[in-house]
Write a protein that holds these residues in place. Structure first.
Motif, mmCIF file in Angstrom:
data_model
loop_
_atom_site.group_PDB
_atom_site.id
_atom_site.type_symbol
_atom_site.label_atom_id
_atom_site.label_comp_id
_atom_site.label_asym_id
_atom_site.label_seq_id
_atom_site.Cartn_x
_atom_site.Cartn_y
_atom_site.Cartn_z
ATOM 1 N N HIS A 157 0.832 -1.197 0.000
ATOM 2 C CA HIS A 157 0.000 0.000 0.000
ATOM 3 C C HIS A 157 0.871 1.252 0.000
ATOM 4 N N THR A 181 -6.881 1.845 -3.572
ATOM 5 C CA THR A 181 -6.973 0.415 -3.867
ATOM 6 C C THR A 181 -7.540 -0.345 -2.673
ATOM 7 N N ARG A 219 -6.980 -4.323 -1.480
ATOM 8 C CA ARG A 219 -6.137 -5.489 -1.767
ATOM 9 C C ARG A 219 -6.594 -6.683 -0.941
ATOM 10 N N TRP A 272 -5.248 -10.365 0.554
ATOM 11 C CA TRP A 272 -3.991 -11.003 0.935
ATOM 12 C C TRP A 272 -4.266 -12.430 1.425
ATOM 13 N N ALA A 313 -0.188 -10.048 -1.859
ATOM 14 C CA ALA A 313 -1.469 -9.585 -2.394
ATOM 15 C C ALA A 313 -1.872 -10.480 -3.562
ATOM 16 N N THR A 334 -6.168 -7.118 -6.492
ATOM 17 C CA THR A 334 -6.222 -5.688 -6.253
ATOM 18 C C THR A 334 -7.428 -5.110 -6.961
#
Length: 862
Positions: free
Chosen positions: A478, A502, A504, A506, A514, A517
């Motif tokens: 990030h 964004t 994301r 994970w 990630a 996205t």
């Protein structure tokens, strides 16, 4: 959608007087609302009634039926305290500094500036002009500060800032001068009548001054000459004393003694007198309070310190065994039993803004974290805080309850994530980083083994092991603060949102970094998963809510919410509310328990509820009408606008604030820059966090005024979609009379009337429960489970209700499993009720076990 205001948690006492009604009900102002605390049941309830501004004065009728409140805008509300409704309204011309009902409840004395007004007390009846002004006394040269009625409601004693106190005969028809008490060297803070226990008549008056002195005045019926006391001239002395104004007219008063509280240089700020005990309680500006006996000698019984801040109210209860103290600077209310020297109630709200809220899995507890570095845990049913954690050294920004219900996580700007044990009330684990970071988001996986926290400064996500407290991983990628963090409810995928535009996903356990996205066109402020994990909602700075499919990674639809949340103009705004761009975005989101609707809020006076499937606004909740806050009005008065800006920004007040929080303290609330007062210290209305209870029956909103709790209204809900001409309450009664309990229950469920449903449930024999349970259609299952959850809270027939629940699970187990998403709120409510009943029974059984052991041991000795 049928949510209504239920209670207010975490809001501090900000000043004004408190009263105790019916010896056990503590009534105190909380902003522009009124909070009622039952000191016996240890329950607190905030009335749904709102004043136009912060309440400064209140008084309760002697029978505890009526309550009168006056706010800072001089607007008065006359309230039926038992029904929680407003009966009458009136506005006074000047600020009200004191008001009190007469002991017989027929009149109200009001101190309005330099005047003392006597009003006839209105009743239940709706009238065109309910308040009738009976008399006005205009004898003071400065503001009136205190009022007190005699027990027979015939006399009134009042003190003032002009260093005098005066005694008025309220029933006197002829023009008569009031009795004048002179000799004070500072403002009279309290004036009280002393009662002769033999004759039950007034025989003395006490006046308490700001410079810590108590004056005792004795009345004698014409036995003194003019040189021995204060001359009280009256017109028409020669006639009958009772006709000319009562037994106190025609006599003389003398100063019997003058006693000092010995607290200089502190000032006396609050006092009260109990006539039955002949005791006076006083509070000082240095946080010390004293309890003194006045007859026969002046004796100090207790002298203790609560804090270092000014005590703003001190009150006896009717029996005289409890003392109530309020400290506006700390937002603290205490009820102290002076004989046993123990606390009855000790409550203190969050002094600064509440940043985050979290519900426990069983919906019985609410945790709050605030800018005052504290974490508090509240019982939802009673509204009381039972534990406060103060180990954090900076603002608490995020909270999370673990699935075990006995562990709470908190993240703070001090660079720590702490785990709290709600059994032993201690911090049993602290998660830190190699270098100090500021955490603003927090999440834990379903198993409770992995803890994640997002940062404000380094834009990273830190991952720890719950068991060992060891740092496992640092997720980077990030490019802005990570303000949103949440694990999927169904798998181990972590979602994060950042100001880098964004969202994301994970894979924390596989360590792949990630895996997905989702780009946005504006900064992402927050995100939330739907309870089934099949949808992800994110809010952006342009006021839109985006709904994503986290499995396929596609945008499903978008809600445009700028117009819905817009409302309220700040004092510093140069543009109107409609043309201003500030505050038109959602900073917090929350799905309902079944995922059918979503709640959204931000820097606005509104909370918006949207239907997710149709993307339409269902309802807007206005969280407050308090004009003491900034951003409540949509339009400002153009007469108050000048070329240099609003006139309200001109600070022409050089005097110190008498009560409540001073301007410098209000500036520290986080709304104003240090050293400046752009809003004159007025907080801006906003909602920082929204959370819906797992049961779906209530939701909590962390706002400027505290944590507002809304719950589903339990009143009759009319649903005509499943009705025909034969479905009536009479048809239900007829079916019960014909021993058709099964048909009666289904008819009552179609009517959806709570009282009929419960009536039909109890009409069914325990032997017939399996047959009736299997015949219930699935579409009525949720309503029936909700009825059982409600019955478990108050019904004594525990085995009967549990038998019903068991048979429903046996008969409809597959349907419940296949449609768990729709039935989840009702099942959570039932689980909460069963858990609470189990805890109560466990406590009772433990107590009985120890009692039986004790009885057996004593009988064996004999």
């Amino acid at each position: 959608m049928n949510y209504r205001f239920q209670n207010l948690l975490g809001a501090p006492y900000r000043g004004g007087n408190v009263v105790i009604s019916n010896n056990t009900l503590l009534i105190s102002p909380v902003g522009n609302r009124v909070s009622v605390t039952d000191l016996i049941k240890s329950q607190t309830l905030t009335l749904p009634i709102q004043s136009s501004a912060d309440i400064s004065r209140l008084a309760a009728s002697p029978d505890g039926v009526f309550l009168i409140t006056v706010d800072n805008n001089r607007r008065c509300l006359f309230i039926n305290l038992r029904r929680h409704v407003i009966l009458h309204r009136i506005s006074f011309k000047s600020a009200v500094t004191a008001l009190q009902f007469s002991p017989d409840g027929s009149r109200i004395a009001v101190a309005v500036g330099k005047l003392v007004q006597i009003w006839r007390s209105p009743g239940f009846r709706k009238e065109f002009f309910p308040f009738e002004l009976v008399r006005t006394f205009a004898d003071f040269d400065d503001k009136v500060t205190t009022l007190n009625w005699s027990p027979d409601s015939n006399y009134l004693v009042a003190g003032s800032k002009d260093f005098t106190a005066r005694l008025f005969s309220v029933n006197l028809i002829a023009k008569t001068k009031p009795f004048l008490f002179l000799g004070h060297r500072d403002t009279v803070v309290g004036a009280f009548f002393g009662i002769d226990k033999n004759t039950k008549r007034v025989d003395r008056v006490y006046t308490v001054t700001r410079d810590c002195y108590l004056f005792k005045w004795e009345w004698q019926d014409g036995k003194l000459d003019e040189t021995e006391g204060v001359d009280m001239e009256t017109d028409g002395k020669d006639g009958n004393l009772e006709e000319n104004g009562g037994y106190l007219v025609g006599g003389k008063w003398r100063l019997l003694r003058k006693d000092c509280f010995n607290q200089a240089p502190a000032k006396l700020t609050a006092c009260d007198y109990h006539a039955g005990l002949d005791m006076v309680v006083v509070g000082f500006s240095n946080g010390v309070f004293g309890l003194y006996r006045t007859v026969p000698d002046f004796v100090c019984i207790h002298l203790l310190s609560i804090s270092r801040e000014k005590i703003t109210t001190a009150v006896f209860n009717e029996a005289g065994n409890w003392l109530t103290f309020g400290c506006a600077k700390l937002g603290q209310l205490l009820v102290w039993e002076w004989r046993s020297e123990s606390y009855v109630v000790k409550q203190q709200g969050h002094y600064f803004d509440v940043n985050c809220v979290a519900y426990s899995p069983d919906s019985q507890l609410v945790a709050t974290g605030a800018d005052d570095n504290k974490v508090k845990v509240w019982t939802v049913s009673s509204g009381f805080c039972f534990v406060t954690f103060s180990e954090h050294t900076n603002a608490v920004t995020a909270l999370h309850f673990m699935a075990s219900n006995h562990c709470l996580l908190s993240a703070s700007l001090d660079g720590t994530v702490r785990a709290w044990d709600l059994f032993r009330y201690r911090n049993f684990r602290t998660f830190t980083t190699p270098s100090t970071r500021q955490f603003v988001s927090l999440a834990a996986d379903q198993s409770g083994e992995v803890i994640c926290a997002g940062t404000l400064d380094s834009f990273e996500i830190f991952v720890w092991s719950m068991k060992t407290g060891r740092l496992l991983d640092v997720l980077s990628g990030h490019e802005g603060p990570v303000h949103g963090l949440m694990f999927s409810p169904t798998n181990a995928i972590l979602a994060s949102s950042s100001w880098d535009r964004t969202v994301r996903l994970w894979d924390v356990f596989e360590g792949k970094g990630a895996v997905e996205t989702f780009p946005h066109t504006h900064e992402v402020l927050t995100l939330v998963y739907r309870p089934d994990g099949r949808q992800l909602a994110s809010s952006t700075l342009d006021g839109q809510i985006h709904f994503w499919d986290p499995i396929d990674g596609v945008l499903m639809y978008t809600i445009e919410g700028r117009r819905d949340i817009a409302g309220g103009r700040l004092m510093t705004d140069r543009r109107s509310a409609a043309n201003s761009s500030s505050g038109k975005c959602f900073t917090t989101l929350c799905y309902s328990a079944d995922g059918s609707y979503i709640l959204a809020a931000g820097t606005s006076k509104y909370i918006c509820m949207y239907d997710v499937a149709d993307q339409v606004l269902l309802r807007r909740f206005q969280i407050t009408h308090n004009l003491s806050l900034d951003g409540v009005l949509d339009f400002l008065n153009s007469k108050n606008m000048t070329e240099a800006g609003p006139m309200d920004l001109i600070d022409d007040d050089n005097s110190d604030t008498e009560e409540g929080v001073d301007k410098q303290s209000r500036a520290k609330l986080g709304y104003d820059l240090p050293g400046s007062l752009p809003n004159r210290g007025r907080p801006v209305i906003r909602t920082k966090c929204l959370r819906i209870a797992p049961t779906g029956r209530s939701f909590a909103a962390a706002t400027t005024e505290g944590v507002l709790v809304y719950s589903i209204d339990e009143s009759f809900i009319f649903d005509p979609t499943d009705l025909d001409i034969d479905v009536t309450p009479e048809a239900v009664d007829a079916a019960l009379n014909e021993d058709q309990q099964n048909r009666a229950l289904i008819l009552s469920l179609r009517l959806n009337e709570d009282s009929l449903i419960k009536k039909c449930i109890f009409a069914i024999s325990p032997v017939d429960i399996p047959a009736v349970a299997s015949s219930i259609p699935y579409r009525y299952l949720q309503r029936l489970i909700e009825a059982f959850a409600d019955l478990l809270e108050s019904c004594p027939h525990l085995e009967f209700i549990l038998r019903w629940c068991q048979e429903l699970c046996k008969a409809h187990g597959n349907s419940i499993q296949q449609n768990s998403r729709n039935l989840l709120p009702a099942l959570k409510s039932l689980q909460k009720a069963i858990t609470r009943t189990h805890q109560d029974l466990a406590d009772t059984c433990s107590s009985n076990e120890y009692m039986l052991r004790y009885l057996c041991s004593t009988s064996a000795k004999k």
